[in-house]
Design a protein around this motif. Sequence first.
Motif, mmCIF file in Angstrom:
data_model
loop_
_atom_site.group_PDB
_atom_site.id
_atom_site.type_symbol
_atom_site.label_atom_id
_atom_site.label_comp_id
_atom_site.label_asym_id
_atom_site.label_seq_id
_atom_site.Cartn_x
_atom_site.Cartn_y
_atom_site.Cartn_z
ATOM 1 N N UNK A 1 -8.251 8.615 8.846
ATOM 2 C CA UNK A 1 -8.694 7.979 7.687
ATOM 3 C C UNK A 1 -8.911 9.596 7.411
ATOM 4 N N UNK A 2 -9.297 10.112 7.513
ATOM 5 C CA UNK A 2 -9.370 11.444 6.424
ATOM 6 C C UNK A 2 -8.723 12.262 6.177
ATOM 7 N N UNK A 3 -7.697 12.460 7.449
ATOM 8 C CA UNK A 3 -6.314 12.903 7.049
ATOM 9 C C UNK A 3 -5.179 11.643 6.092
ATOM 10 N N UNK A 4 -5.412 10.752 6.359
ATOM 11 C CA UNK A 4 -4.267 9.703 5.225
ATOM 12 C C UNK A 4 -5.109 9.752 4.417
ATOM 13 N N UNK A 5 -6.164 9.543 3.887
ATOM 14 C CA UNK A 5 -6.761 10.266 2.004
ATOM 15 C C UNK A 5 -6.125 11.863 1.829
ATOM 16 N N UNK A 6 -6.065 12.880 2.357
ATOM 17 C CA UNK A 6 -5.956 13.941 2.112
ATOM 18 C C UNK A 6 -3.921 14.120 2.445
ATOM 19 N N UNK A 7 -3.352 13.371 2.651
ATOM 20 C CA UNK A 7 -2.391 13.032 2.611
ATOM 21 C C UNK A 7 -1.463 12.149 1.022
ATOM 22 N N UNK A 8 -2.089 11.518 0.600
ATOM 23 C CA UNK A 8 -1.869 10.466 -0.385
ATOM 24 C C UNK A 8 -2.369 11.621 -1.352
ATOM 25 N N UNK A 9 -3.519 12.121 -1.686
ATOM 26 C CA UNK A 9 -3.680 13.069 -2.392
ATOM 27 C C UNK A 9 -2.803 13.793 -2.788
ATOM 28 N N UNK B 1 0.884 -1.124 -0.433
ATOM 29 C CA UNK B 1 0.114 -0.210 0.323
ATOM 30 C C UNK B 1 1.205 1.620 0.053
ATOM 31 N N UNK B 2 1.011 2.289 -0.579
ATOM 32 C CA UNK B 2 1.057 4.230 -0.539
ATOM 33 C C UNK B 2 1.653 3.885 0.843
ATOM 34 N N UNK B 3 3.372 4.229 0.730
ATOM 35 C CA UNK B 3 3.567 4.269 1.678
ATOM 36 C C UNK B 3 3.777 5.627 2.972
ATOM 37 N N UNK B 4 2.022 6.493 2.161
ATOM 38 C CA UNK B 4 1.605 7.547 3.545
ATOM 39 C C UNK B 4 0.842 6.869 4.577
ATOM 40 N N UNK B 5 0.317 5.671 4.375
ATOM 41 C CA UNK B 5 -0.578 4.722 4.568
ATOM 42 C C UNK B 5 -0.318 3.788 5.883
ATOM 43 N N UNK B 6 -0.066 4.140 6.811
ATOM 44 C CA UNK B 6 0.167 2.811 8.023
ATOM 45 C C UNK B 6 -1.030 1.794 7.740
ATOM 46 N N UNK B 7 -0.687 1.085 7.414
ATOM 47 C CA UNK B 7 -1.978 -0.093 7.127
ATOM 48 C C UNK B 7 -2.918 -0.586 8.571
ATOM 49 N N UNK B 8 -1.315 -1.061 8.656
ATOM 50 C CA UNK B 8 -0.997 -2.429 9.678
ATOM 51 C C UNK B 8 -1.473 -1.090 10.691
ATOM 52 N N UNK B 9 -1.200 0.286 10.941
ATOM 53 C CA UNK B 9 -1.928 0.554 11.647
ATOM 54 C C UNK B 9 -3.545 1.353 12.058
#
Length: 228
Positions: free
Chosen positions: A157-165, A111-119
Motif C-alpha cells: 500500500x505504501x509503494x502504491x501511494x508513492x507511485x501515484x503521487x 481507479x488510477x491505473x497505477x493501482x491494481x485495486x483487484x490485486x
Amino acid sequence: MPREEFQRQLDTLRDDVVAMGDLVLTRYDEAIEAAATGDSERAQRVIEGDADVNERYLELEERCTQIIALQQPVAGDLRLVTASFKIITDLERIADLATNLAGYGHPDRGIHPDIDVRDLAGDAGEMVAMALEAYEDEDPEACFTVADRDDALDERCERASKRVVRGLLDAQATRTQTVDRDDAFAAGLDEVSRALLTVRDLERVGDHAVNIAARTLYMIETDDALLY
C-alpha cells in the motif's frame, strides 16, 4: 439451562458470526468491482446493501449481550462470546469501508491505473477470510499468519501511494501552458485522491483482519500477542 442447550447457543453464535463475515466479504468483493470499473449502479447496490449488514450486527450484538447477562458464562465460553462481540464490530467496519470503496471509482476510468485495486483488495480480503476461518476452526497458527501478511500488505500500500503521487508530480512537471496545466493538474489530483483513499481503506481492511485474528488468538489460548 441444560449444558447442551447452552452449547447449542454458543455454536449457533459462532456459525452466525461466520455467516455475517461471508456476507461482508460478498459486499466487499462487489465494492471492489464497482471501484475497479467505475460502475455507479453496482456501487449504489453496495451502499444500499449496507443496511443488511447493520441489521445482522445489531442482532448479534443483542444476542451476545443476552448470553452474558442471562447465562453468565465463564472461562472459554466467556472468551468466545466477548471475541464474537469484538469480531462483529470489525466486520461491520469492513462493511462500512466497502461502501466507501464502492464510490471511489471514476465513472469513466475506475481507479488510477497505477493501482491494481483487484490485486491489493484480494490480499486484504483473503486476510479477512483466513481470520474468520481461524475463528471458526480455533486455529492459532492461522492467526499469526494473518498478522504476518499484514506487514506485506502495508508495504504494498505504501509503494502504491508513492507511485501515484510521483506520477502526478511528474505529469505536472512536463506541462508548460498555464491554463491547461492547471486544469490537467486539478483532474489528475482528483484521480490521485480517489486512488489514495482506496489504498488507505484497503490497508484498514487488513488492520481489521488482524483485529479478528488477535481476538481469536486470545479466545483460543488467552494469548494477547497480537492485541494492540
